[in-house]
Design a protein around this motif. Structure first.
Motif, PDB file in Angstrom:
ATOM      1  N   ALA A 215      13.385  20.226 -19.189  1.00  0.00           N
ATOM      2  CA  ALA A 215      13.451  18.897 -18.588  1.00  0.00           C
ATOM      3  C   ALA A 215      13.110  18.970 -17.101  1.00  0.00           C
ATOM      4  N   LYS A 216      13.575  20.031 -16.424  1.00  0.00           N
ATOM      5  CA  LYS A 216      13.237  20.200 -15.004  1.00  0.00           C
ATOM      6  C   LYS A 216      11.731  20.345 -14.828  1.00  0.00           C
ATOM      7  N   GLU A 217      11.112  21.158 -15.681  1.00  0.00           N
ATOM      8  CA  GLU A 217       9.666  21.388 -15.577  1.00  0.00           C
ATOM      9  C   GLU A 217       8.883  20.101 -15.832  1.00  0.00           C
ATOM     10  N   ARG A 218       9.304  19.313 -16.819  1.00  0.00           N
ATOM     11  CA  ARG A 218       8.608  18.058 -17.114  1.00  0.00           C
ATOM     12  C   ARG A 218       8.727  17.090 -15.948  1.00  0.00           C
ATOM     13  N   MET A 219       9.934  17.007 -15.363  1.00  0.00           N
ATOM     14  CA  MET A 219      10.151  16.105 -14.235  1.00  0.00           C
ATOM     15  C   MET A 219       9.295  16.513 -13.040  1.00  0.00           C
ATOM     16  N   MET A 220       9.325  17.796 -12.670  1.00  0.00           N
ATOM     17  CA  MET A 220       8.564  18.247 -11.515  1.00  0.00           C
ATOM     18  C   MET A 220       7.069  18.102 -11.751  1.00  0.00           C
ATOM     19  N   GLY A 221       6.634  18.350 -12.985  1.00  0.00           N
ATOM     20  CA  GLY A 221       5.227  18.161 -13.301  1.00  0.00           C
ATOM     21  C   GLY A 221       4.795  16.725 -13.085  1.00  0.00           C
ATOM     22  N   ALA A 222       5.642  15.763 -13.502  1.00  0.00           N
ATOM     23  CA  ALA A 222       5.321  14.341 -13.338  1.00  0.00           C
ATOM     24  C   ALA A 222       5.295  13.947 -11.867  1.00  0.00           C
ATOM     25  N   ILE A 223       6.231  14.485 -11.087  1.00  0.00           N
ATOM     26  CA  ILE A 223       6.279  14.148  -9.662  1.00  0.00           C
ATOM     27  C   ILE A 223       5.052  14.699  -8.936  1.00  0.00           C
ATOM     28  N   LEU A 224       4.689  15.936  -9.229  1.00  0.00           N
ATOM     29  CA  LEU A 224       3.561  16.561  -8.550  1.00  0.00           C
ATOM     30  C   LEU A 224       2.229  15.986  -9.015  1.00  0.00           C
ATOM     31  N   GLU A 225       2.187  15.574 -10.277  1.00  0.00           N
ATOM     32  CA  GLU A 225       0.947  15.057 -10.853  1.00  0.00           C
ATOM     33  C   GLU A 225       0.618  13.680 -10.300  1.00  0.00           C
ATOM     34  N   GLN A 226       1.610  12.824 -10.223  1.00  0.00           N
ATOM     35  CA  GLN A 226       1.375  11.457  -9.758  1.00  0.00           C
ATOM     36  C   GLN A 226       2.512  11.037  -8.832  1.00  0.00           C
ATOM     37  N   PRO A 227       2.310  11.123  -7.523  1.00  0.00           N
ATOM     38  CA  PRO A 227       3.327  10.636  -6.595  1.00  0.00           C
ATOM     39  C   PRO A 227       3.404   9.115  -6.652  1.00  0.00           C
ATOM     40  N   TYR A 228       4.001   8.489  -5.680  1.00  0.00           N
ATOM     41  CA  TYR A 228       4.293   7.056  -5.773  1.00  0.00           C
ATOM     42  C   TYR A 228       3.388   6.218  -4.882  1.00  0.00           C
ATOM     43  N   PRO A 229       2.135   5.987  -5.318  1.00  0.00           N
ATOM     44  CA  PRO A 229       1.264   5.091  -4.553  1.00  0.00           C
ATOM     45  C   PRO A 229       1.650   3.645  -4.826  1.00  0.00           C
ATOM     46  N   PRO A 230       1.173   2.685  -4.027  1.00  0.00           N
ATOM     47  CA  PRO A 230       1.384   1.273  -4.368  1.00  0.00           C
ATOM     48  C   PRO A 230       0.844   1.025  -5.767  1.00  0.00           C
ATOM     49  N   PRO A 231       1.472   0.229  -6.620  1.00  0.00           N
ATOM     50  CA  PRO A 231       2.647  -0.606  -6.309  1.00  0.00           C
ATOM     51  C   PRO A 231       3.987   0.101  -6.508  1.00  0.00           C
ATOM     52  N   PHE A 232       3.981   1.422  -6.603  1.00  0.00           N
ATOM     53  CA  PHE A 232       5.209   2.145  -6.937  1.00  0.00           C
ATOM     54  C   PHE A 232       5.892   2.749  -5.710  1.00  0.00           C
ATOM     55  N   THR A 233       5.510   2.314  -4.523  1.00  0.00           N
ATOM     56  CA  THR A 233       6.133   2.828  -3.313  1.00  0.00           C
ATOM     57  C   THR A 233       7.642   2.643  -3.394  1.00  0.00           C
ATOM     58  N   LEU A 234       8.395   3.695  -3.094  1.00  0.00           N
ATOM     59  CA  LEU A 234       9.847   3.641  -3.217  1.00  0.00           C
ATOM     60  C   LEU A 234      10.469   2.833  -2.087  1.00  0.00           C
ATOM     61  N   THR A 235      11.540   2.120  -2.420  1.00  0.00           N
ATOM     62  CA  THR A 235      12.351   1.505  -1.377  1.00  0.00           C
ATOM     63  C   THR A 235      13.083   2.611  -0.617  1.00  0.00           C
ATOM     64  N   LYS A 236      13.621   2.279   0.548  1.00  0.00           N
ATOM     65  CA  LYS A 236      14.375   3.269   1.322  1.00  0.00           C
ATOM     66  C   LYS A 236      15.558   3.798   0.518  1.00  0.00           C
ATOM     67  N   THR A 237      16.199   2.912  -0.245  1.00  0.00           N
ATOM     68  CA  THR A 237      17.336   3.332  -1.066  1.00  0.00           C
ATOM     69  C   THR A 237      16.911   4.390  -2.065  1.00  0.00           C
ATOM     70  N   TRP A 238      15.747   4.170  -2.719  1.00  0.00           N
ATOM     71  CA  TRP A 238      15.337   5.124  -3.746  1.00  0.00           C
ATOM     72  C   TRP A 238      14.646   6.355  -3.181  1.00  0.00           C
ATOM     73  N   GLU A 239      14.175   6.301  -1.944  1.00  0.00           N
ATOM     74  CA  GLU A 239      13.765   7.531  -1.268  1.00  0.00           C
ATOM     75  C   GLU A 239      14.984   8.443  -1.112  1.00  0.00           C
ATOM     76  N   TYR A 240      16.104   7.838  -0.707  1.00  0.00           N
ATOM     77  CA  TYR A 240      17.342   8.600  -0.525  1.00  0.00           C
ATOM     78  C   TYR A 240      17.827   9.184  -1.848  1.00  0.00           C
ATOM     79  N   TYR A 241      17.903   8.334  -2.898  1.00  0.00           N
ATOM     80  CA  TYR A 241      18.433   8.820  -4.178  1.00  0.00           C
ATOM     81  C   TYR A 241      17.494   9.828  -4.843  1.00  0.00           C
ATOM     82  N   THR A 242      16.194   9.665  -4.659  1.00  0.00           N
ATOM     83  CA  THR A 242      15.263  10.632  -5.242  1.00  0.00           C
ATOM     84  C   THR A 242      15.507  12.020  -4.667  1.00  0.00           C
TER      85      THR A 242
END
Length: 280
Positions: free
Chosen positions: A1-28
């Motif tokens: 599960a860790k590998e799948r999560m990190m793969g997804a984060i590295l593969e596609q970061p958060y461009p618009p329209p998925f830009t994180l709010t400040k709250t979710w930058e903190y929680y991420t």
């Protein structure tokens, strides 16, 4: 599960329209640091369920008065249901935090259980063969939906860091029935986990019913509009339980139901509007 999560984060970061709010930058960042330290399934589930840790869970310590109030509110809102039968199918997970659970008639219950049951009960008249949940968190509502409505497939959409917790939680309850989306549009798994950044890749799918519960008020307006456009394209019915200032009209849908300050949601004052939309 860790590998799948990190793969997804590295593969596609958060461009618009998925830009994180400040709250979710903190929680991420907070979630990533915690996830790196986990060595067992139980550690991941208990940390994800601790109120204030993950950002998506609002469990409270077992409060008999609150839980009994929620039972009464449930019976009042849905008097036609057989609750003993339903709760025997859909009680708390045995892996959940023990201090959040109260046993009534030997059934393990919690405050958050009724938050997850309301959307399921409110949409009981609608087909649910294929369902979609945007903002699925730990996957607790999906587990209950599977037990009560028995859909053929549930697609869960969230940030990769949140899908890690759903990946762990659902995999331990439904062994070999969880598929982390890798491009296959024909998965036969009961649960398909889709990072929100890959939502466009599943735009050819069709869902009988979609849910967003407590998620829109944590998104940017741009992300809400994107998700609503996806719902319009792919879903027949949409259930929303969110703050009233986050709602958007859905083109081609009619508003079937609207409830302000719905019962059973009394501990989260930011969530004060329930709507059900049906395709015209």
């Amino acid at each position: 599960a860790k590998e799948r999560m990190m793969g997804a984060i590295l593969e596609q970061p958060y461009p618009p329209p998925f830009t994180l709010t400040k709250t979710w930058e903190y929680y991420t960042l907070k979630n990533l640091v915690a996830i790196d330290s986990f060595t067992t399934i139980q550690e991941a589930i208990l940390w994800g369920q601790e109120n204030g840790n993950s950002g998506f869970n609002h469990r409270q310590r077992a409060d008999e008065e609150l839980i009994r109030h929620k039972i009464e509110a449930t019976i009042e809102a849905f008097p036609e249901l057989n609750y003993l039968q339903l709760l025997s199918q859909a009680t708390e997970s045995i892996l959940s935090k023990p201090d959040t659970i109260l046993r009534i008639l030997q059934m393990p219950l919690s405050n958050i259980l009724f938050w997850h049951l309301r959307p399921i009960f409110a949409t009981k008249a609608f087909p649910a063969r294929r369902t979609l949940e945007i903002g699925s968190g730990l996957g607790e509502m999906a587990r209950l939906l599977s037990a009560i409505r028995k859909p053929e497939q549930i697609t869960l959409v969230d940030l990769p860091v949140s899908l890690f917790f759903a990946d762990v939680f659902l995999s331990v309850h439904f062994r070999n029935q969880v598929d982390y989306f890798s491009g296959d549009l024909h998965s036969r798994a009961k649960f398909v986990l889709v990072p929100i950044t890959r939502l466009e890749e599943v735009s050819s799918l069709h869902y009988d019913l979609a849910f967003n519960c407590g998620g829109f008020q944590e998104m940017t307006r741009e992300a809400i509009e994107y998700c609503c456009a996806y719902i319009v394209k792919t879903c027949d019915r949409f259930y929303s339980l969110n703050g009233r200032d986050t709602s958007l009209p859905l083109g081609g849908f009619r508003l079937e139901k609207e409830v302000l300050n719905p019962p059973m949601v009394i501990e989260d004052c930011s969530v004060d509007k329930e709507t059900i939309w049906v395709r015209e």
